[in-house]
Structures are given as C-alpha cells and as structure tokens.
Design a protein around this motif. Structure first.
Motif, mmCIF file in Angstrom:
data_model
loop_
_atom_site.group_PDB
_atom_site.id
_atom_site.type_symbol
_atom_site.label_atom_id
_atom_site.label_comp_id
_atom_site.label_asym_id
_atom_site.label_seq_id
_atom_site.Cartn_x
_atom_site.Cartn_y
_atom_site.Cartn_z
ATOM 1 N N MET A 1 1.108 -1.362 0.083
ATOM 2 C CA MET A 1 0.042 -0.200 -0.019
ATOM 3 C C MET A 1 0.755 1.458 -0.050
ATOM 4 N N SER A 2 0.590 2.115 -0.858
ATOM 5 C CA SER A 2 1.409 3.348 -0.921
ATOM 6 C C SER A 2 0.997 4.156 0.408
ATOM 7 N N HIS A 3 2.290 5.082 0.525
ATOM 8 C CA HIS A 3 2.222 6.147 1.768
ATOM 9 C C HIS A 3 0.952 7.039 1.703
ATOM 10 N N SER A 4 0.195 7.480 0.558
ATOM 11 C CA SER A 4 -0.586 7.996 0.531
ATOM 12 C C SER A 4 -1.944 7.397 0.702
ATOM 13 N N ALA A 5 -2.151 6.239 0.073
ATOM 14 C CA ALA A 5 -3.216 5.632 0.233
ATOM 15 C C ALA A 5 -3.371 4.949 1.700
ATOM 16 N N LEU A 6 -2.317 4.705 2.461
ATOM 17 C CA LEU A 6 -2.399 4.356 3.815
ATOM 18 C C LEU A 6 -2.848 5.430 4.579
ATOM 19 N N ASP A 7 -2.171 6.694 4.217
ATOM 20 C CA ASP A 7 -2.641 7.930 4.869
ATOM 21 C C ASP A 7 -4.082 8.088 4.800
ATOM 22 N N ASP A 8 -4.766 7.945 3.553
ATOM 23 C CA ASP A 8 -6.085 7.987 3.552
ATOM 24 C C ASP A 8 -6.779 7.112 4.040
ATOM 25 N N ALA A 9 -6.664 5.799 4.117
ATOM 26 C CA ALA A 9 -7.240 4.789 4.735
ATOM 27 C C ALA A 9 -7.489 4.820 6.250
ATOM 28 N N LEU A 10 -6.192 5.453 6.864
ATOM 29 C CA LEU A 10 -6.335 5.514 8.334
ATOM 30 C C LEU A 10 -7.279 6.821 8.989
ATOM 31 N N HIS A 11 -7.373 7.641 7.815
ATOM 32 C CA HIS A 11 -8.244 8.997 8.242
ATOM 33 C C HIS A 11 -9.710 8.635 7.819
ATOM 34 N N GLN A 12 -9.957 7.221 7.541
ATOM 35 C CA GLN A 12 -11.475 7.130 7.211
ATOM 36 C C GLN A 12 -11.932 6.788 8.700
ATOM 37 N N VAL A 13 -11.046 6.575 9.669
ATOM 38 C CA VAL A 13 -11.341 6.259 11.049
ATOM 39 C C VAL A 13 -11.569 7.726 11.785
ATOM 40 N N PRO A 14 -12.732 7.739 12.388
ATOM 41 C CA PRO A 14 -12.714 8.986 12.966
ATOM 42 C C PRO A 14 -11.741 9.392 14.291
ATOM 43 N N PHE A 15 -11.544 8.501 15.057
ATOM 44 C CA PHE A 15 -10.543 8.821 16.158
ATOM 45 C C PHE A 15 -9.258 8.929 15.685
ATOM 46 N N ILE A 16 -8.633 8.399 14.712
ATOM 47 C CA ILE A 16 -7.358 8.664 14.255
ATOM 48 C C ILE A 16 -7.537 9.893 13.210
ATOM 49 N N GLU A 17 -8.531 10.459 12.592
ATOM 50 C CA GLU A 17 -8.523 11.719 11.842
ATOM 51 C C GLU A 17 -8.747 12.868 12.920
ATOM 52 N N HIS A 18 -9.432 12.495 14.114
ATOM 53 C CA HIS A 18 -9.397 13.532 15.191
ATOM 54 C C HIS A 18 -8.049 13.821 15.901
ATOM 55 N N MET A 19 -7.397 12.672 16.068
ATOM 56 C CA MET A 19 -6.170 12.720 16.822
ATOM 57 C C MET A 19 -5.185 13.427 15.750
ATOM 58 N N GLY A 20 -5.344 13.534 14.519
ATOM 59 C CA GLY A 20 -4.351 14.105 13.564
ATOM 60 C C GLY A 20 -3.032 13.268 12.938
ATOM 61 N N VAL A 21 -3.165 11.858 13.286
ATOM 62 C CA VAL A 21 -2.152 10.937 13.196
ATOM 63 C C VAL A 21 -1.880 11.086 11.520
ATOM 64 N N ARG A 22 -0.577 11.102 11.103
ATOM 65 C CA ARG A 22 -0.412 11.109 9.734
ATOM 66 C C ARG A 22 0.720 10.203 9.416
ATOM 67 N N VAL A 23 0.886 9.375 8.269
ATOM 68 C CA VAL A 23 1.866 8.547 7.922
ATOM 69 C C VAL A 23 3.180 9.241 7.373
ATOM 70 N N GLU A 24 4.010 9.072 8.079
ATOM 71 C CA GLU A 24 5.522 9.660 7.822
ATOM 72 C C GLU A 24 6.370 8.880 6.731
ATOM 73 N N GLU A 25 6.205 7.639 7.070
ATOM 74 C CA GLU A 25 6.845 6.527 6.227
ATOM 75 C C GLU A 25 5.988 5.293 6.104
ATOM 76 N N ALA A 26 6.024 4.551 5.068
ATOM 77 C CA ALA A 26 5.456 3.240 5.027
ATOM 78 C C ALA A 26 6.237 2.414 4.064
ATOM 79 N N LYS A 27 6.869 1.367 4.600
ATOM 80 C CA LYS A 27 7.406 0.302 3.748
ATOM 81 C C LYS A 27 7.397 -1.048 4.380
ATOM 82 N N PRO A 28 7.325 -2.166 3.604
ATOM 83 C CA PRO A 28 7.183 -3.237 4.335
ATOM 84 C C PRO A 28 8.207 -3.812 5.480
ATOM 85 N N GLY A 29 7.471 -3.895 6.407
ATOM 86 C CA GLY A 29 8.304 -3.970 7.790
ATOM 87 C C GLY A 29 8.548 -2.853 8.565
#
Length: 145
Positions: A1-29
């Motif tokens: 999953m790409s960095h931006s796709a992961l960030d978008d997916a996480l922000h579908q969860v209201p709690f995560i969106e409200h906290m303001g969590v962002r993906v800085e880096e995402a690679k396997p492992g």
C-alpha cells in the motif's frame, strides 16, 4: 500500500482523523506515524497526553503488521501491550514500528499451520528533536478471516 493510500485509509477512522495522525513513512516491515501536538491531545501542562502517545504507538504496531505484503490478507488484532515512558512530549511525536523478516516468516508459518500467528512488535516513540519519549511492546495476532 502506498504512503498516501495508507494515510487516506487511516483517516477513514474518525478517532485517528481527530487525533491528527499522519503517515510519515511506510514500507514493508517499517511504519512511522506522526502524532501532532495540538489542542485536542495536550494536557494542562502543554505536553501530549500519555494516552495519545500510547494510542499512536499501538496503532503503528497494528499498521506495520496489517499492511505488510505477506500479512495484509489476514485479520490483525491487538493482544496486549506495555509502555515505558521516558520523558514527556512537548512537541509532535513519531512512532516507529518495525517487524524483522524472521518475525514475518514465523507469523506466516504459524498462520499456515494453525490459522493464526503472533508477534511482538517493538515501537519507539520519539519527539520532534529525536529524544526518546517511550518504548512500547505490542503483541499482535494475524489470523485467517
């Protein structure tokens, strides 16, 4: 999953969106999530709530397992976790979760033989200056749906 796709997916969860969590880096492992210091997650002394720090650390562990190419088809759940706070956070923090190749292989083998596999994911939480804020140990389970 790409960095931006992961960030978008996480922000579908209201709690995560409200906290303001962002993906800085995402690679396997490896996953790095940023928790911003904002008005929603600060204590009266203007530091991050310890619960917010804990939440982003647990989330990073679940994400590193749940998005790994060899593990993503299975259900991922949190089993237990522990945290050792080392300092208060007066800035944004990043949660760095890593899975080693041997851990991934062990999970795959356990799922194929018994339907579920478990691993301990180590998470380091750092402040905006690179200082250690917390060390977290998160046990996760991957299982066939």
């Amino acid at each position: 999953m790409s960095h931006s796709a992961l960030d978008d997916a996480l922000h579908q969860v209201p709690f995560i969106e409200h906290m303001g969590v962002r993906v800085e880096e995402a690679k396997p492992g490896s996953v790095v999530l940023r928790l911003p210091k904002n008005g929603y997650n600060c204590a009266t002394d203007d530091t991050l709530y310890s619960a917010a720090v804990f939440a982003v650390a647990e989330l990073s562990a679940l994400v590193v397992v749940g998005t790994h190419p060899r593990l993503h088809a299975w259900t991922t759940e949190l089993l237990t976790s522990s945290i050792r706070y080392q300092a208060r956070a007066s800035s944004d923090v990043t949660a760095h979760a890593e899975l080693q190749p041997e851990q991934i292989q062990a999970i795959v083998e356990e799922v194929h033989h018994g339907g579920k596999g478990e691993a301990e994911v180590s998470v380091s939480v750092l402040d905006g200056y690179g200082n250690d804020i917390a060390v977290v140990s998160v046990w996760v389970r991957a299982s066939k749906a």
